[in-house]
Write a protein that holds these residues in place. Structure first.
Motif, short mmCIF file in Angstrom:
data_model
loop_
_atom_site.label_atom_id
_atom_site.label_comp_id
_atom_site.label_asym_id
_atom_site.label_seq_id
_atom_site.Cartn_x
_atom_site.Cartn_y
_atom_site.Cartn_z
N VAL A 75 -0.01 -7.29 2.88
CA VAL A 75 -1.56 -7.10 3.45
C VAL A 75 -1.58 -5.69 4.53
N SER A 76 -2.45 -5.09 4.44
CA SER A 76 -2.69 -3.77 5.35
C SER A 76 -3.43 -4.19 6.29
N SER A 91 -14.21 -4.24 9.53
CA SER A 91 -12.65 -4.32 9.69
C SER A 91 -12.23 -4.52 11.26
N THR A 111 -8.86 -11.75 4.52
CA THR A 111 -8.65 -10.48 3.68
C THR A 111 -8.66 -11.31 2.22
N GLY A 112 -8.83 -10.40 1.39
CA GLY A 112 -8.86 -10.66 -0.07
C GLY A 112 -7.47 -10.62 -0.70
N ILE A 113 -7.10 -11.64 -1.54
CA ILE A 113 -5.85 -11.55 -2.14
C ILE A 113 -6.00 -11.59 -3.61
N ALA A 147 -5.49 -2.14 7.69
CA ALA A 147 -6.98 -1.68 7.16
C ALA A 147 -7.78 -3.00 6.44
N ASP A 148 -7.17 -3.71 5.77
CA ASP A 148 -7.68 -4.71 4.91
C ASP A 148 -7.93 -6.11 5.67
N LEU A 149 -7.65 -5.85 7.09
CA LEU A 149 -8.09 -7.36 7.85
C LEU A 149 -9.54 -7.13 8.47
N LEU A 150 -10.32 -8.28 8.04
CA LEU A 150 -11.63 -8.16 8.23
C LEU A 150 -12.29 -9.38 9.00
N THR A 152 1.59 -1.10 9.67
CA THR A 152 0.39 -1.22 9.21
C THR A 152 0.13 -2.23 7.92
N THR A 153 1.50 -2.62 7.44
CA THR A 153 1.56 -3.37 6.42
C THR A 153 2.69 -4.55 6.74
#
Length: 201
Positions: free
Chosen positions: A100-101, A10, A38-40, A103-106, A73-74
């Motif tokens: 997107v959050s 992350s 990220t995943g969508i 926390a979900d950015l990678l 954060t989103t």
């Protein structure tokens, strides 16, 4: 047999690993050092359906990366880039974009490791044997084996040769059969190698 290497970090993990802020990571992604992904679920971009792993545009999400820490954060992404594509696509359905959050950015592990190699960040990676953490590998024993090897035989011609010897050392001495991968061993050896090479030239 041990588990395979992890695939993603992350942005928060990468920031902690490198001792920087997520604003720095966003900046480096913007200038092409690596992708933030990220995943969508399935969305429509014009006539194209897109889902799965996508790259995000950090400038579109800039408020999330405020250095002062007051950002949301989103956020909603209105542009995405599918994996293995160079073209940015505009999300047309849903019309508000893709939520997107932070926390979900990678970051991909391969990008993280390449960036560390390119910018000599080995020493900034926290030790796996820090307070309260037990490593499954005998790193102290490996360090002694490196010292013994160099004392008895001198430096090998290449760092890769020394890494290979330490892989053999782990294979011969591990009581559990667990062995760190080549890249992990190289990270441990690199500071020693560079210091000794610098003093021998």
């Amino acid at each position: 047999m041990g588990l395979p290497p992890r695939v993603f970090y992350s942005v928060h993990e990468a920031a902690a690993r490198w001792g920087c802020m997520i604003a720095d990571i966003a900046g480096w992604a913007t200038v092409g050092k690596f992708d933030i992904v990220t995943g969508i679920s399935r969305v429509i971009c014009g006539s194209i359906a897109v889902s799965g792993l996508v790259a995000v545009s950090t400038m579109d999400l800039l408020p999330m990366f405020r250095r002062c820490g007051t950002g949301p954060t989103t956020y909603h992404m209105r542009r995405i880039r599918p994996e293995d594509s160079a073209e940015w696509l505009t999300v047309t359905d849903p019309i508000s974009g893709v939520p997107v959050s932070l926390a979900d950015l990678l970051l991909r592990r391969t990008d993280v490791e390449r960036f560390e190699d390119d910018h000599d960040l080995v020493r900034r990676i926290p030790s796996a044997t820090g307070a309260g953490v037990t490593s499954p590998y005998d790193w102290d024993g490996m360090t002694l084996a490196v010292i013994r090897r160099i004392h008895d035989q001198g430096l090998p011609a290449t760092q890769a040769e020394l890494v290979a010897e330490m892989q053999d050392w782990f294979a011969q001495t591990s009581e559990t059969g667990l062995m760190p991968d080549e890249r992990t061993i190289r990270r441990r050896i690199t500071p020693i190698w560079r210091t000794l090479r610098a003093t021998s030239t």
